[in-house]
Design a protein around this motif. Structure first.
Motif, short mmCIF file in Angstrom:
data_model
loop_
_atom_site.label_atom_id
_atom_site.label_comp_id
_atom_site.label_asym_id
_atom_site.label_seq_id
_atom_site.Cartn_x
_atom_site.Cartn_y
_atom_site.Cartn_z
N GLY A 20 0.83 -1.20 0.00
CA GLY A 20 0.00 0.00 0.00
C GLY A 20 0.86 1.25 0.00
O GLY A 20 1.53 1.56 0.99
N THR A 23 -0.88 6.96 2.52
CA THR A 23 -0.49 8.03 3.43
C THR A 23 0.61 7.57 4.39
O THR A 23 1.56 8.31 4.66
N ALA A 24 0.48 6.36 4.91
CA ALA A 24 1.54 5.82 5.77
C ALA A 24 2.62 5.12 4.95
O ALA A 24 3.81 5.19 5.27
N GLU A 42 1.72 -0.88 -4.73
CA GLU A 42 0.50 -0.05 -4.69
C GLU A 42 -0.46 -0.55 -5.77
O GLU A 42 -0.08 -0.72 -6.92
N ARG A 43 -1.72 -0.75 -5.38
CA ARG A 43 -2.70 -1.30 -6.34
C ARG A 43 -3.17 -0.28 -7.37
O ARG A 43 -3.65 -0.65 -8.44
N ALA A 86 -9.10 5.20 -1.22
CA ALA A 86 -8.14 5.55 -2.27
C ALA A 86 -7.63 4.31 -3.00
O ALA A 86 -7.47 3.25 -2.41
N VAL A 88 -4.72 4.67 -5.43
CA VAL A 88 -3.76 5.49 -6.19
C VAL A 88 -2.53 5.70 -5.29
O VAL A 88 -2.66 5.72 -4.05
N GLY A 92 -4.97 8.15 0.49
CA GLY A 92 -5.96 9.17 0.84
C GLY A 92 -5.48 10.57 0.51
O GLY A 92 -6.29 11.44 0.15
N ASN A 96 -8.04 13.32 -1.08
CA ASN A 96 -8.79 13.93 0.03
C ASN A 96 -8.90 15.45 -0.09
O ASN A 96 -8.51 16.05 -1.08
N ILE A 97 -9.41 16.05 0.99
CA ILE A 97 -9.67 17.49 1.02
C ILE A 97 -8.44 18.28 1.42
O ILE A 97 -8.37 19.49 1.25
N GLY A 98 -7.44 17.55 1.94
CA GLY A 98 -6.12 18.13 2.11
C GLY A 98 -5.87 18.95 3.36
O GLY A 98 -4.77 19.50 3.54
N PHE A 99 -6.84 19.06 4.25
CA PHE A 99 -6.66 19.85 5.47
C PHE A 99 -5.67 19.11 6.37
O PHE A 99 -5.71 17.88 6.46
N GLN A 200 -1.66 -5.38 -7.20
CA GLN A 200 -2.71 -5.66 -6.21
C GLN A 200 -2.26 -6.85 -5.36
O GLN A 200 -2.16 -7.98 -5.86
N VAL A 201 -1.94 -6.59 -4.11
CA VAL A 201 -1.51 -7.70 -3.24
C VAL A 201 -2.74 -8.52 -2.88
O VAL A 201 -3.77 -7.98 -2.47
N ALA A 247 -2.17 -0.82 3.90
CA ALA A 247 -3.23 -0.85 2.89
C ALA A 247 -4.47 -0.10 3.35
O ALA A 247 -5.49 -0.11 2.66
C1 LIG Z 1 -12.54 12.13 0.34
C2 LIG Z 1 -11.68 12.13 1.55
C3 LIG Z 1 -11.37 13.34 2.17
C4 LIG Z 1 -10.57 13.36 3.29
N1 LIG Z 1 -10.14 14.56 3.78
C5 LIG Z 1 -9.19 14.58 4.75
C6 LIG Z 1 -8.60 15.81 5.15
O1 LIG Z 1 -8.91 16.87 4.65
N2 LIG Z 1 -7.66 15.79 6.13
C7 LIG Z 1 -7.27 14.60 6.72
O2 LIG Z 1 -6.41 14.65 7.60
N3 LIG Z 1 -7.82 13.45 6.35
C8 LIG Z 1 -8.74 13.41 5.36
N4 LIG Z 1 -9.24 12.20 4.92
C9 LIG Z 1 -8.79 10.97 5.61
C10 LIG Z 1 -7.35 10.62 5.24
O3 LIG Z 1 -7.08 10.92 3.89
C11 LIG Z 1 -7.14 9.11 5.51
O4 LIG Z 1 -7.48 8.85 6.86
C12 LIG Z 1 -5.71 8.68 5.29
O5 LIG Z 1 -5.28 9.07 4.00
C13 LIG Z 1 -5.60 7.18 5.44
O6 LIG Z 1 -4.25 6.80 5.32
P1 LIG Z 1 -3.82 5.25 5.32
O7 LIG Z 1 -2.35 5.20 5.17
O8 LIG Z 1 -4.43 4.60 6.51
O9 LIG Z 1 -4.56 4.63 4.04
P2 LIG Z 1 -4.48 5.11 2.54
O10 LIG Z 1 -3.85 6.44 2.40
O11 LIG Z 1 -5.84 4.93 1.96
O12 LIG Z 1 -3.46 4.08 1.90
C14 LIG Z 1 -3.79 2.76 1.60
C15 LIG Z 1 -3.15 2.44 0.27
O13 LIG Z 1 -3.09 1.04 0.13
C16 LIG Z 1 -3.46 0.70 -1.18
N5 LIG Z 1 -3.96 -0.68 -1.11
C17 LIG Z 1 -5.06 -1.14 -0.44
N6 LIG Z 1 -5.18 -2.46 -0.59
C18 LIG Z 1 -4.11 -2.86 -1.33
C19 LIG Z 1 -3.68 -4.12 -1.81
N7 LIG Z 1 -4.35 -5.25 -1.54
N8 LIG Z 1 -2.55 -4.17 -2.58
C20 LIG Z 1 -1.85 -3.05 -2.86
N9 LIG Z 1 -2.23 -1.81 -2.43
C21 LIG Z 1 -3.34 -1.73 -1.67
C22 LIG Z 1 -4.50 1.72 -1.58
O14 LIG Z 1 -4.63 1.84 -2.98
C23 LIG Z 1 -3.96 2.97 -0.91
O15 LIG Z 1 -3.09 3.69 -1.76
C24 LIG Z 1 -10.09 12.15 3.81
C25 LIG Z 1 -10.40 10.94 3.20
C26 LIG Z 1 -11.18 10.92 2.08
C27 LIG Z 1 -11.49 9.60 1.41
#
Ligand SMILES: Cc1cc2nc3c(=O)[nH]c(=O)nc-3n(C[C@H](O)[C@H](O)[C@H](O)COP(=O)(O)OP(=O)(O)OC[C@H]3O[C@@H](n4cnc5c(N)ncnc54)[C@H](O)[C@@H]3O)c2cc1C
Length: 461
Positions: A20, A23-24, A42-43, A86, A88, A92, A96-99, A200-201, A247
């Motif tokens: 994945g 964001t992390a 990344e998927r 997400a 991509v 996220g 996302n909205i980017g705040f 895609q894992v 992920a």
């Molecule tokens: C529309 C929207 C608006 C938001 N606005 C805000 C904001 O303004 N401010 C804020 O702080 N937060 C906001 N958030 C929340 C924030 O973006 C998320 O909480 C954060 O990005 C999550 O991070 P993550 O690392 O947990 O997951 P993600 O960033 O979602 O990362 C997971 C990644 O893993 C990949 N993945 C998943 N499964 C697989 C697989 N099987 N194989 C390979 N890749 C895989 C996905 O494609 C993705 O890229 C928003 C979220 C959304 C959807």
């Protein structure tokens, strides 16, 4: 950065496999690559060059464009609330909205994190992907009105979490261009980091207990597929390595469940299962394959486990292996190579066996022991198997061939180190030597019967 379909890219062995690129995942991969070999899977695709993703003003256009391979994947909770995740690079932060606002020191402490390390890490992120926006008339009026409405004090502009009103951070720059988490890859050591897009894992691979996951098993790699449906396996370099799931809130638990980690009622049989090792065998053809099952605590080690394991033995394999000494010490094992599937006919035998096993799993009499959403080796689920769908007819055996290679294991019936007519004669005398015989399983060219012990006992008698 490569596309998963790129046939010129061959995954190496890695210290860390990050699943994945969100964001992390992006900052983690960048950080680990300073010292280690890292693969980031990344998927989704790249955010760069896609104005729907990169431009703030296209936020809603991007959000509403929820197709089968778009950066935004829609989902609806069982209560009927529409939501999105997400798909991509950047995760996220690419949709996302980017705040941007830090967690409070109390939350950092509750998370069990070191405060000064967290602050240094926030700054590391902020240098690349955030800034404080210049407010336009609408946001400025909203700000003043909040204060007027009693949401005080006025905390100015800040990334910190503070009661009151503040102008927060944003990952959009003043031109409205998004700075997703993947921008943090500028910190990476490019020589140590491979990024695969549209990878895609599907499965975390574990070694240890065989098909059932037990405490103490370790992950050694992952299986992923590309958009053409081809699957590949990528592995950790050594026992110090780790697979790290990034992920997301839906993706990580989903992958754990798909890989056999999670609550038993989601992973195992709907009906109780007795404890039994092999008691029934299907012999599909002479030197075809032998299909057996074991179930319950005897094979899982977990009392009351509602689980069974169906195995196929590729009988009389045409591939052969080698045994050489690796030391002069008889207490050391010799070095053994089996050359599994070296002869392609063995792979065909395995494919035929897996096809039979799938028909067994789909048979009405087996219904009490399978869930509709249980996946099958050839793809699809028990409720909707790919093998019943003509669209998959042409590729199904390739999918099963990959499964055979990936799920290959032993059922311990190795044989053939001292073959008759090569090492011993038909009376089991060692050729060319007086007063020396070999009488055991090493004399067999094929493992006799469906299982060898009867014949070895007989031979001894
Ligand atoms: C529309 C929207 C608006 C938001 N606005 C805000 C904001 O303004 N401010 C804020 O702080 N937060 C906001 N958030 C929340 C924030 O973006 C998320 O909480 C954060 O990005 C999550 O991070 P993550 O690392 O947990 O997951 P993600 O960033 O979602 O990362 C997971 C990644 O893993 C990949 N993945 C998943 N499964 C697989 C697989 N099987 N194989 C390979 N890749 C895989 C996905 O494609 C993705 O890229 C928003 C979220 C959304 C959807």
């Amino acid at each position: 950065m490569h596309e998963a379909t790129d046939s010129k890219f061959h995954p190496q062995l890695y210290d860390y496999i990050v699943v994945g690129g969100g964001t992390a995942g992006c900052p983690l991969a960048a950080t680990l690559s300073q010292k280690f070999r890292v693969l980031l899977l990344e998927r989704g695709g790249s955010p760069y060059g896609n104005p729907n993703v990169t431009l703030r003003d296209n936020f809603i256009v991007n959000y509403l464009n929820q197709g089968s391979d778009t950066p935004v994947q829609g989902f609806v909770s069982t209560e009927g609330v529409p939501n999105a995740r997400a798909r991509v690079l950047g995760g996220g932060t690419s949709i996302n909205i980017g705040f941007y606002n830090r967690a409070s020191p109390q939350v950092i402490s509750d998370l069990g994190l070191d405060g000064s390390l967290a602050n240094a890490s926030f700054r590391w992120v902020e240098q690349v992907v955030t800034s404080v926006p210049r407010l336009g008339p609408y946001q400025a009026a909203f700000r003043r009105s909040l204060i007027k409405a009693g949401v005080t004090p006025d905390n100015g502009a800040s990334y910190d979490f503070q009661v009151g009103t503040q102008t927060g951070g944003t990952i959009f720059d003043d031109q409205g261009t998004r700075r997703p988490a993947s921008n943090l890859l500028v910190y990476a050591n490019p020589r140590n980091l491979d990024i695969l897009l549209h990878a895609q894992v599907e499965l975390i691979l574990f070694s240890g207990s065989g098909d059932f996951l037990l405490a103490g098993d370790r992950s050694y790699g992952v299986k992923y597929s590309d958009p053409l449906g081809r699957t590949r396996t990528t592995l950790l370099k050594n026992l110090q390595g780790e697979v790290i799931l990034c992920a997301g809130t839906l993706g990580s638990p989903q992958l754990l469940l798909l890989s056999g980690v999670g609550p038993a009622n989601q992973l195992f049989s709907p009906s109780p299962v007795e404890s039994a090792l092999a008691q029934v065998v299907g012999i599909t053809a002479p030197f075809g394959n032998f299909i057996e099952a074991a179930c319950g605590v005897a094979v899982t080690g977990v009392p009351g486990a509602r689980a069974g394991n169906i195995i196929e033995k590729v009988a009389g394999p045409l591939s052969s292996g080698t045994l050489v000494l690796q030391s002069k010490n008889v207490r050391d094992n010799p070095l053994v190579t089996f050359n599994y599937f070296q002869d392609p006919r063995d792979l065909q035998t395995c494919i035929a066996g897996v096809n039979t096993i799938e028909e067994v799993i789909l048979a009405n009499s087996f219904r009490p022991f399978v869930y509709d959403n249980q996946t099958l080796p050839s793809g699809g689920t028990v409720g909707a198997p790919n093998r019943r769908n003509p669209a998959f007819a042409a590729t199904i055996n390739t999918t099963i061939a990959n499964y055979c290679r990936e799920r290959l294991t032993t059922i311990w019936h190795y044989h053939g180190g001292c073959l008759v007519n090569q090492v011993v004669d038909s009376d089991y005398r060692v050729l060319g030597i007086k007063g020396l015989r070999v009488v055991d399983g090493s004399t067999f060219k094929y493992s006799p019967g469906t299982i060898p012990q009867a014949t070895i006992l007989m031979l001894g008698r």
